[in-house]
Structure formats: C-alpha cells, structure tokens
Write an enzyme that holds these catalytic residues in place. Sequence first.
Site, PDB file in Angstrom:
ATOM      1  N   SER A  60      -0.399   4.016   1.061  1.00 41.33           N
ATOM      2  CA  SER A  60      -1.235   4.990   2.001  1.00 41.33           C
ATOM      3  C   SER A  60      -0.782   5.377   2.969  1.00 41.33           C
ATOM      4  O   SER A  60      -0.541   6.589   3.629  1.00 41.33           O
ATOM      5  CB  SER A  60      -2.726   4.198   2.348  1.00 41.33           C
ATOM      6  OG  SER A  60      -3.412   4.170   1.274  1.00 41.33           O
ATOM      7  N   THR A 115      -9.352  -1.925   3.232  1.00 41.94           N
ATOM      8  CA  THR A 115      -8.993  -2.114   1.888  1.00 41.94           C
ATOM      9  C   THR A 115      -9.552  -3.809   1.773  1.00 41.94           C
ATOM     10  O   THR A 115      -9.842  -4.366   2.756  1.00 41.94           O
ATOM     11  CB  THR A 115      -7.711  -2.007   1.635  1.00 41.94           C
ATOM     12  OG1 THR A 115      -7.432  -1.934   0.151  1.00 41.94           O
ATOM     13  CG2 THR A 115      -6.657  -2.536   2.146  1.00 41.94           C
ATOM     14  N   GLY A 125     -16.954  -3.904  -4.739  1.00 34.10           N
ATOM     15  CA  GLY A 125     -17.142  -2.665  -3.825  1.00 34.10           C
ATOM     16  C   GLY A 125     -16.841  -1.286  -4.457  1.00 34.10           C
ATOM     17  O   GLY A 125     -17.565  -0.467  -4.507  1.00 34.10           O
ATOM     18  N   SER A 131       0.757  -1.188  -0.033  1.00 29.75           N
ATOM     19  CA  SER A 131      -0.092   0.010   0.035  1.00 29.75           C
ATOM     20  C   SER A 131       0.788   1.227   0.018  1.00 29.75           C
ATOM     21  O   SER A 131       1.839   1.464   0.678  1.00 29.75           O
ATOM     22  CB  SER A 131      -0.863  -0.101   1.252  1.00 29.75           C
ATOM     23  OG  SER A 131      -1.595   1.319   1.267  1.00 29.75           O
ATOM     24  N   LYS A 190     -13.702  -4.576   3.013  1.00 28.01           N
ATOM     25  CA  LYS A 190     -14.619  -3.280   3.009  1.00 28.01           C
ATOM     26  C   LYS A 190     -16.267  -3.651   3.183  1.00 28.01           C
ATOM     27  O   LYS A 190     -16.904  -2.767   3.969  1.00 28.01           O
ATOM     28  CB  LYS A 190     -14.599  -2.731   1.538  1.00 28.01           C
ATOM     29  CG  LYS A 190     -13.400  -1.792   1.255  1.00 28.01           C
ATOM     30  CD  LYS A 190     -13.137  -1.242  -0.263  1.00 28.01           C
ATOM     31  CE  LYS A 190     -11.931  -0.601  -0.240  1.00 28.01           C
ATOM     32  NZ  LYS A 190     -11.661   0.086  -1.571  1.00 28.01           N
ATOM     33  N   ASP A 237     -14.391   6.450  -1.376  1.00 28.28           N
ATOM     34  CA  ASP A 237     -13.901   5.974  -2.586  1.00 28.28           C
ATOM     35  C   ASP A 237     -14.614   6.753  -3.789  1.00 28.28           C
ATOM     36  O   ASP A 237     -14.168   7.310  -4.706  1.00 28.28           O
ATOM     37  CB  ASP A 237     -14.317   4.466  -2.736  1.00 28.28           C
ATOM     38  CG  ASP A 237     -13.021   3.653  -2.215  1.00 28.28           C
ATOM     39  OD1 ASP A 237     -11.751   4.089  -1.997  1.00 28.28           O
ATOM     40  OD2 ASP A 237     -13.241   2.417  -2.047  1.00 28.28           O
ATOM     41  N   GLY A 279     -17.281  -4.210 -14.123  1.00 26.24           N
ATOM     42  CA  GLY A 279     -17.077  -4.702 -12.788  1.00 26.24           C
ATOM     43  C   GLY A 279     -18.398  -4.619 -11.833  1.00 26.24           C
ATOM     44  O   GLY A 279     -19.020  -3.302 -12.144  1.00 26.24           O
ATOM     45  N   LEU A 305      -9.340   2.454 -12.773  1.00 29.19           N
ATOM     46  CA  LEU A 305      -9.040   2.280 -11.202  1.00 29.19           C
ATOM     47  C   LEU A 305      -7.637   1.839 -10.764  1.00 29.19           C
ATOM     48  O   LEU A 305      -7.193   2.062  -9.817  1.00 29.19           O
ATOM     49  CB  LEU A 305     -10.148   1.456 -10.342  1.00 29.19           C
ATOM     50  CG  LEU A 305     -11.357   2.498 -10.036  1.00 29.19           C
ATOM     51  CD1 LEU A 305     -12.083   3.183 -11.051  1.00 29.19           C
ATOM     52  CD2 LEU A 305     -12.419   1.759  -9.055  1.00 29.19           C
TER      53      LEU A 305
HETATM   54  P1  NAP Z   1     -13.971  -6.574  -5.577  1.00 22.88           P
HETATM   55  O1  NAP Z   1     -15.186  -5.983  -4.708  1.00 22.88           O
HETATM   56  O2  NAP Z   1     -13.173  -7.832  -5.312  1.00 22.88           O
HETATM   57  O3  NAP Z   1     -14.611  -6.586  -7.135  1.00 22.88           O
HETATM   58  C1  NAP Z   1     -13.792  -7.161  -8.176  1.00 22.88           C
HETATM   59  C2  NAP Z   1     -14.630  -7.122  -9.589  1.00 22.88           C
HETATM   60  O4  NAP Z   1     -13.666  -7.337 -10.640  1.00 22.88           O
HETATM   61  C3  NAP Z   1     -15.762  -7.980  -9.670  1.00 22.88           C
HETATM   62  O5  NAP Z   1     -16.756  -7.482 -10.278  1.00 22.88           O
HETATM   63  C4  NAP Z   1     -15.059  -9.089 -10.365  1.00 22.88           C
HETATM   64  O6  NAP Z   1     -16.119 -10.065 -11.257  1.00 22.88           O
HETATM   65  C5  NAP Z   1     -14.246  -8.551 -11.436  1.00 22.88           C
HETATM   66  N1  NAP Z   1     -12.885  -9.209 -11.780  1.00 22.88           N
HETATM   67  C6  NAP Z   1     -11.889  -9.747 -11.008  1.00 22.88           C
HETATM   68  N2  NAP Z   1     -10.987 -10.318 -11.654  1.00 22.88           N
HETATM   69  C7  NAP Z   1     -11.374  -9.971 -13.082  1.00 22.88           C
HETATM   70  C8  NAP Z   1     -10.747 -10.882 -14.439  1.00 22.88           C
HETATM   71  N3  NAP Z   1      -9.732 -11.260 -14.296  1.00 22.88           N
HETATM   72  N4  NAP Z   1     -11.499 -10.173 -15.532  1.00 22.88           N
HETATM   73  C9  NAP Z   1     -12.784  -9.737 -15.319  1.00 22.88           C
HETATM   74  N5  NAP Z   1     -13.253  -9.161 -14.183  1.00 22.88           N
HETATM   75  C10 NAP Z   1     -12.803  -9.534 -13.081  1.00 22.88           C
HETATM   76  O7  NAP Z   1     -12.748  -5.339  -5.916  1.00 22.88           O
HETATM   77  P2  NAP Z   1     -12.887  -3.734  -5.892  1.00 22.88           P
HETATM   78  O8  NAP Z   1     -12.660  -3.432  -4.497  1.00 22.88           O
HETATM   79  O9  NAP Z   1     -14.198  -3.508  -6.667  1.00 22.88           O
HETATM   80  O10 NAP Z   1     -11.338  -3.290  -6.692  1.00 22.88           O
HETATM   81  C11 NAP Z   1     -11.412  -3.557  -7.928  1.00 22.88           C
HETATM   82  C12 NAP Z   1     -10.074  -3.020  -8.440  1.00 22.88           C
HETATM   83  O11 NAP Z   1     -10.043  -1.388  -8.329  1.00 22.88           O
HETATM   84  C13 NAP Z   1      -8.878  -3.537  -7.736  1.00 22.88           C
HETATM   85  O12 NAP Z   1      -7.907  -3.584  -8.712  1.00 22.88           O
HETATM   86  C14 NAP Z   1      -8.648  -2.366  -6.675  1.00 22.88           C
HETATM   87  O13 NAP Z   1      -7.387  -2.164  -6.489  1.00 22.88           O
HETATM   88  C15 NAP Z   1      -8.965  -0.911  -7.579  1.00 22.88           C
HETATM   89  N6  NAP Z   1      -9.512   0.137  -6.745  1.00 22.88           N
HETATM   90  C16 NAP Z   1      -8.642   1.319  -6.983  1.00 22.88           C
HETATM   91  C17 NAP Z   1      -9.006   2.296  -6.205  1.00 22.88           C
HETATM   92  C18 NAP Z   1      -8.470   3.804  -6.318  1.00 22.88           C
HETATM   93  O14 NAP Z   1      -8.089   4.512  -5.482  1.00 22.88           O
HETATM   94  N7  NAP Z   1      -7.682   3.811  -7.434  1.00 22.88           N
HETATM   95  C19 NAP Z   1     -10.214   2.241  -5.255  1.00 22.88           C
HETATM   96  C20 NAP Z   1     -10.851   1.123  -5.128  1.00 22.88           C
HETATM   97  C21 NAP Z   1     -10.286   0.115  -5.780  1.00 22.88           C
HETATM   98  P3  NAP Z   1     -16.599 -11.188 -10.504  1.00 22.88           P
HETATM   99  O15 NAP Z   1     -17.735 -10.829 -10.068  1.00 22.88           O
HETATM  100  O16 NAP Z   1     -16.859 -11.972 -11.874  1.00 22.88           O
HETATM  101  O17 NAP Z   1     -15.615 -11.946  -9.901  1.00 22.88           O
END
Ligand code: NAP
Length: 296
Positions: free
Chosen positions: A21, A66, A134, A19, A70, A106, A131, A229
């Site tokens: 952060s 994180t 969260g 992280s 969450k 977020d 996607g 993201l």
């Molecule tokens: P999450 O709750 O685990 O959700 C992941 C999502 O991605 C689900 O819809 C999952 O689909 C899909 N997915 C996972 N692997 C995949 C693949 N190989 N191909 C296609 N779809 C896939 O995760 P999240 O918290 O939403 O975070 C998602 C991403 O955003 C992470 O990389 C995280 O680091 C990033 N993020 C960045 C910030 C920022 O400040 N920049 C903030 C928050 C999150 P299924 O439902 O089919 O499993």
Amino acid sequence: MINGKTIVYGIIGNPVGHSFSPAMHNAAFNTIGLNCVYVPFCVQPADIYKAIEGMKALGIGGANVTVPYKETVIPFLDRLTGDAVACGAVNTITNKNGFLTGHNTDGGGFTRDLVESLGYDPAQGPALVIGAGGSARAVISALAQNGCPAIAVVNRTMERAERLAGALHDATGIALRVFPWDSENRELVAFSREASLLVNCTPAGMLNSGVDFPLPPGVPGKGQLAYDLVYNPPRTPFIKRAENNGATVAGGLGMLLYQGALSFETWTGHPAPVEVMRRELLKQAELTFKVGNREV
Ligand code: NAP
C-alpha cells in the site's frame, strides 16, 4: 518533496512491512501532485488505542487499517459509515479536524474488480464463500448488495460462521447458509457444484502454505469463477486447483488495487489514478515474487 505542509497518511497493522500500500498510494499522490505521503505504522496490540488517538494529536490525514486491527479500532472511532457497520470492520479511517470516521472499502474493492475488471454479475448465480473472518463479511455484504441470489459460507470453525451469519442478518437482513468444513457434507457438495462463484476468504494457501479445501473433486470447475483474495503467490493452491478443473480464475491483486483506490478517493476527493496504482502494485508484486515468496 516533503515540506511543512505535507499531509501524512499510513497503514496501521502488525505486521505491515510486507504491505504494497505505501508504494501504491505514494505513486498516486505523486501522479496527481498532492503534497501527501503514505507510511507504514506497525502498532503493538497494547498500543492500538494510543495509535488511533495519536492520529488526532498528530493531524494524520487518514489511514488504512489491516490485520489484526480491523475490528479492534471500532470503539475508538467517532463514527462508522454504513459499509463499516455492515461488515463490522474498518479498513479506512478519515480524520476531519480530529473527528475520526471508519469506512470499509474491501467490499467495494472486491465488487469493482469482480464487476468492472472481470465483467462478472453477482446476480447470475449462487456464491460460496470460504472463510468467516473480516474479509468474508465484506465480500458477503458486497455480493448481497449486488443481487447475489444465494450465499453460503463454509468455515473451519463452524461457530464463527454461525456468529457471522447472525451478525450479518441483524445488520443487513442477509440470510446466509452455513456449512461445516467437511467435503463429504451433502448439502455443501450440492451447493458448491451449483455455485457460479467460489471465493477463498482465508489466508490458506498464502506463501504456498498447504491447504485442504472442503470441496468435492472437480470444484471449482468449468462454468464457475474462482476468486482468491490471497495474492501471494499469484497462483495459489486454490487458483491452481480451479485452473486445472477448467474454471475461470482471479487473484486478490485486483481487490487490493480497488480497495486502495476507494480509500484514496475517500481521503483526497480526487479520482484515483487507477492505472498508475495498478502498475505500482504489479511492480511491487514482481519484486516480491522475484526475491522468493517472503511474507505478503
Ligand atoms: P481473518 O479475519 O483473520 O479471518 C481468517 C479466516 O480464515 C477465518 O475464517 C479462519 O478460520 C480462516 N483460516 C485461517 N487459516 C486457515 C487455514 N489454514 N485453513 C482454513 N481456514 C483458515 O482474516 P481476513 O481479514 O478475513 O483475511 C483473510 C485473507 O484475505 C488474508 O490472507 C488477507 O490477506 C486476505 N485479504 C485480501 C484482501 C485483498 O485486497 N486482496 C483484502 C482483505 C483480506 P477460523 O475461523 O477457523 O480461524
């Protein structure tokens, strides 16, 4: 200087070693001269309740939350703010004399980057969110709050997207369209071509992992904004595809900065020193990318 009056903040997740952060928040505390420190807490799934209760026992000032906690932390908190309820997820906890409140910055961080840094107005056209986890919930709530006229979601697991649409509708009244993960689905093809904004809310493409987005050739393209993201690597497969097609692009570092700035302000009541935090993030990113794309 850490002393007997230092207030401890931290990030709760697993893993957390990657992280940015801690560096970002410690730079901010130092700049303002607050007697606070921010540390990583890598918590095992079986211990998450104890970790949250421990915040009260130890007088931890607040924490970020994180992946993968969450949603898990919600039952252990005393209150949720409206943003956390709308997203069904918490990324920030405040501790006021043992009373824990869950917030979600977020969506606010995403909007601040989109609107303030990139000058993009969500009201200008439809948005396609890729996607249904969260972060997608936070992004969709933020877009809807900012007047986005139509939002659709496409997810690898269709049922999850449908559940998300139902939950968001119940919590906020947002009407989402849901598409299957199929680049030949005609409605998806039409919507993705008309969208002003396409946001990747999946980890697909992180650390250069391969991915096949369900989008027609040329999308995202000219006249569209592609926001990923993911911020490691800085030029993700989604960003490269969009750039090659002539779209405007943005990576996730700006959202990381502003969600952190909002958490900082929630904890301390001080305006966040955003430029210091940005510089620290860029420094961390440069260090990480230089040593090869390890986990981020
Ligand atoms: P999450 O709750 O685990 O959700 C992941 C999502 O991605 C689900 O819809 C999952 O689909 C899909 N997915 C996972 N692997 C995949 C693949 N190989 N191909 C296609 N779809 C896939 O995760 P999240 O918290 O939403 O975070 C998602 C991403 O955003 C992470 O990389 C995280 O680091 C990033 N993020 C960045 C910030 C920022 O400040 N920049 C903030 C928050 C999150 P299924 O439902 O089919 O499993």
